[in-house]
Design a protein around this motif. Structure first.
Motif, PDB file in Angstrom:
ATOM      1  N   ALA A 164     -35.508  23.583  47.992  1.00 35.54           N
ATOM      2  CA  ALA A 164     -35.280  24.980  48.378  1.00 35.54           C
ATOM      3  C   ALA A 164     -34.532  25.107  49.705  1.00 35.54           C
ATOM      4  N   ALA A 165     -34.870  24.301  50.696  1.00 36.03           N
ATOM      5  CA  ALA A 165     -34.252  24.429  52.013  1.00 36.03           C
ATOM      6  C   ALA A 165     -33.007  23.564  52.177  1.00 36.03           C
ATOM      7  N   ALA A 166     -32.644  22.779  51.157  1.00 35.04           N
ATOM      8  CA  ALA A 166     -31.516  21.849  51.276  1.00 35.04           C
ATOM      9  C   ALA A 166     -30.193  22.554  50.993  1.00 35.04           C
ATOM     10  N   THR A 167     -29.162  22.123  51.712  1.00 36.95           N
ATOM     11  CA  THR A 167     -27.814  22.666  51.497  1.00 36.95           C
ATOM     12  C   THR A 167     -26.838  21.598  51.028  1.00 36.95           C
ATOM     13  N   SER A 168     -27.332  20.378  50.801  1.00 39.98           N
ATOM     14  CA  SER A 168     -26.441  19.318  50.323  1.00 39.98           C
ATOM     15  C   SER A 168     -27.245  18.254  49.611  1.00 39.98           C
ATOM     16  N   SER A 169     -26.534  17.441  48.819  1.00 39.89           N
ATOM     17  CA  SER A 169     -27.157  16.316  48.119  1.00 39.89           C
ATOM     18  C   SER A 169     -26.110  15.230  47.929  1.00 39.89           C
ATOM     19  N   THR A 216     -30.366  12.486  46.474  1.00 35.68           N
ATOM     20  CA  THR A 216     -31.126  12.891  47.652  1.00 35.68           C
ATOM     21  C   THR A 216     -31.360  14.398  47.630  1.00 35.68           C
ATOM     22  N   ASN A 217     -32.432  14.828  48.309  1.00 31.34           N
ATOM     23  CA  ASN A 217     -32.759  16.252  48.483  1.00 31.34           C
ATOM     24  C   ASN A 217     -32.985  16.975  47.146  1.00 31.34           C
ATOM     25  N   THR A 218     -33.477  16.274  46.134  1.00 29.76           N
ATOM     26  CA  THR A 218     -33.772  16.900  44.848  1.00 29.76           C
ATOM     27  C   THR A 218     -35.157  16.463  44.387  1.00 29.76           C
ATOM     28  N   ASP A 219     -35.595  17.044  43.259  1.00 31.15           N
ATOM     29  CA  ASP A 219     -36.866  16.626  42.683  1.00 31.15           C
ATOM     30  C   ASP A 219     -36.755  15.319  41.917  1.00 31.15           C
ATOM     31  N   GLN A 220     -35.551  14.687  41.918  1.00 32.66           N
ATOM     32  CA  GLN A 220     -35.330  13.381  41.270  1.00 32.66           C
ATOM     33  C   GLN A 220     -34.819  12.419  42.334  1.00 32.66           C
ATOM     34  N   ALA A 221     -35.621  12.143  43.379  1.00 35.45           N
ATOM     35  CA  ALA A 221     -35.141  11.398  44.539  1.00 35.45           C
ATOM     36  C   ALA A 221     -34.940   9.912  44.251  1.00 35.45           C
ATOM     37  N   THR A 222     -35.672   9.326  43.308  1.00 36.11           N
ATOM     38  CA  THR A 222     -35.537   7.897  43.044  1.00 36.11           C
ATOM     39  C   THR A 222     -34.408   7.638  42.069  1.00 36.11           C
ATOM     40  N   ALA A 223     -34.058   6.354  41.919  1.00 33.90           N
ATOM     41  CA  ALA A 223     -32.975   5.979  41.003  1.00 33.90           C
ATOM     42  C   ALA A 223     -33.361   6.323  39.567  1.00 33.90           C
ATOM     43  N   GLN A 224     -32.417   6.901  38.825  1.00 33.14           N
ATOM     44  CA  GLN A 224     -32.642   7.293  37.437  1.00 33.14           C
ATOM     45  C   GLN A 224     -31.546   6.682  36.560  1.00 33.14           C
ATOM     46  N   GLU A 225     -31.886   6.389  35.300  1.00 38.23           N
ATOM     47  CA  GLU A 225     -30.924   5.798  34.364  1.00 38.23           C
ATOM     48  C   GLU A 225     -30.760   6.716  33.157  1.00 38.23           C
ATOM     49  N   ILE A 226     -29.491   6.990  32.782  1.00 38.88           N
ATOM     50  CA  ILE A 226     -29.222   7.772  31.567  1.00 38.88           C
ATOM     51  C   ILE A 226     -28.344   6.936  30.637  1.00 38.88           C
ATOM     52  N   ASN A 227     -28.694   6.961  29.359  1.00 38.38           N
ATOM     53  CA  ASN A 227     -27.973   6.169  28.364  1.00 38.38           C
ATOM     54  C   ASN A 227     -28.177   6.827  27.001  1.00 38.38           C
ATOM     55  N   ALA A 228     -27.916   6.071  25.929  1.00 39.72           N
ATOM     56  CA  ALA A 228     -28.001   6.646  24.587  1.00 39.72           C
ATOM     57  C   ALA A 228     -29.410   7.117  24.253  1.00 39.72           C
ATOM     58  N   SER A 229     -30.433   6.428  24.736  1.00 39.40           N
ATOM     59  CA  SER A 229     -31.806   6.817  24.437  1.00 39.40           C
ATOM     60  C   SER A 229     -32.323   7.916  25.360  1.00 39.40           C
ATOM     61  N   ASN A 230     -31.722   8.067  26.527  1.00 44.05           N
ATOM     62  CA  ASN A 230     -32.122   9.108  27.487  1.00 44.05           C
ATOM     63  C   ASN A 230     -30.852   9.702  28.092  1.00 44.05           C
ATOM     64  N   PRO A 231     -30.109  10.537  27.316  1.00 48.22           N
ATOM     65  CA  PRO A 231     -28.738  10.906  27.687  1.00 48.22           C
ATOM     66  C   PRO A 231     -28.605  11.974  28.760  1.00 48.22           C
ATOM     67  N   THR A 232     -29.670  12.707  29.110  1.00 52.01           N
ATOM     68  CA  THR A 232     -29.532  13.858  30.005  1.00 52.01           C
ATOM     69  C   THR A 232     -30.561  13.793  31.134  1.00 52.01           C
ATOM     70  N   LEU A 233     -30.101  14.143  32.354  1.00 54.34           N
ATOM     71  CA  LEU A 233     -30.975  14.227  33.520  1.00 54.34           C
ATOM     72  C   LEU A 233     -30.673  15.531  34.247  1.00 54.34           C
ATOM     73  N   THR A 234     -31.713  16.331  34.540  1.00 52.41           N
ATOM     74  CA  THR A 234     -31.555  17.578  35.296  1.00 52.41           C
ATOM     75  C   THR A 234     -32.311  17.447  36.612  1.00 52.41           C
ATOM     76  N   ALA A 235     -31.621  17.726  37.731  1.00 54.38           N
ATOM     77  CA  ALA A 235     -32.221  17.636  39.062  1.00 54.38           C
ATOM     78  C   ALA A 235     -32.062  18.979  39.758  1.00 54.38           C
TER      79      ALA A 235
END
Length: 287
Positions: A240-245, A217-236
């Motif tokens: 700007a105005a959020a203080t929690s996630s 929540t409160n990030t540029d990756q708001a929907t469900a994301q999957e990381i595994n061997a083929s897609n090992p890294t996710l950066t969110a």
């Protein structure tokens, strides 16, 4: 043609592969209690429907089943028609649900399971008691002056003797940026990021054998994301105005996390749950 539930299909496939619950847990990275819930169609035992879909996909694929068909059956609340003598993947189709459940016998650990814990606890208590007695017995007696009164010599410096230059230096030193503190355990962790530089970036990395689903929540990756061997890294990136996630994960085994380059210790988290990140922005140090 036999009518079977999703749970019966999963259990029969596991039995066909000769896997016990412990082996299935190790292979699929899904906890044993959730495997039992899936195989008995007891979805009320799952934390939410999000976890039902995530674990159903993960478990079915590890058993070699077509996870898309099983997920469609779950979404439409339909059963599966299977020809007994043919391969499951080639024969099942959707029909009206069949309400059939199997009782699962819960394994209750015997008293021997707790014996090592009791022994270690007793040993720790004994060590603490010995140390306490040794400290009391070796404590020095107070010195006595010629008048019989006890006295002690203070070696601390007068606080007024510190130079103005040293005071100015200590007061003007800025606090360290991006300090990370982790609290909580089990299925809920709280991560406090203080004196945070902007923007706040959270990076998640999965090991080669992990299959992890995240929802942020409160990030540029708001929907469900999957990381595994083929897609090992996710950066969110935090808004700007959020203080929690709030980050919901289906598993923590094989997952690492950093905030603004600082590692977050996830070892206290034992299974699926929520990681709450609280952010306090950096402030200008006083002169």
């Amino acid at each position: 043609m036999a009518v079977k539930t999703i749970g019966q299909v999963l259990k029969e496939k596991r039995t066909e592969l000769g896997l016990g619950l412990a082996e299935a847990e190790k292979i699929s990275k899904v906890q044993k209690l959730y495997i039992v819930a899936l195989e008995t169609d007891d979805y009320k035992a799952m934390p939410s429907d999000f976890y039902v879909r995530a674990y159903l996909k993960q478990y079915a694929e590890k058993l070699g089943l077509n996870s898309d068909i099983l997920l469609q059956a779950h979404e439409s609340k339909s059963g599966i028609s299977v020809e007994e003598e043919e391969e499951l993947q080639d024969t099942y189709q959707f029909i009206k649900p069949s309400e059939r459940f199997e009782e699962v016998e819960e394994e209750v650990p015997s008293w021997k399971y707790y014996l090592p814990i009791i022994s270690l606890s007793a040993t720790a208590i004994a060590i603490v008691a010995i140390v306490a007695v040794a400290v009391v017995l070796n404590r020095p007696a107070p010195s006595i002056n010629s008048n019989g009164a006890a006295y002690s010599l203070s070696t601390s410096q007068n606080p007024t003797s510190s130079s103005p230059a040293s005071k100015a230096s200590s007061s003007s030193q800025p606090a360290e940026q991006n300090q990370v503190a982790v609290s909580g355990s089990g299925t809920a962790l709280t991560v406090n990021l203080t004196n945070a530089s902007q923007p706040v970036k959270m990076t998640f990395t999965a090991s080669a054998d992990a299959d992890i689903v995240l929802s942020l929540t409160n990030t540029d990756q708001a929907t469900a994301q999957e990381i595994n061997a083929s897609n090992p890294t996710l950066t969110a990136t935090l808004a700007a105005a959020a203080t929690s996630s709030a980050i919901t994960v289906n598993a923590v085994a094989g997952l690492t996390m950093t905030i603004n380059g600082k590692a977050v210790d996830l070892s206290a988290m034992t299974g699926p749950g929520t990681i709450t990140v609280n952010v306090a922005a950096a402030t200008t140090a006083s002169s």
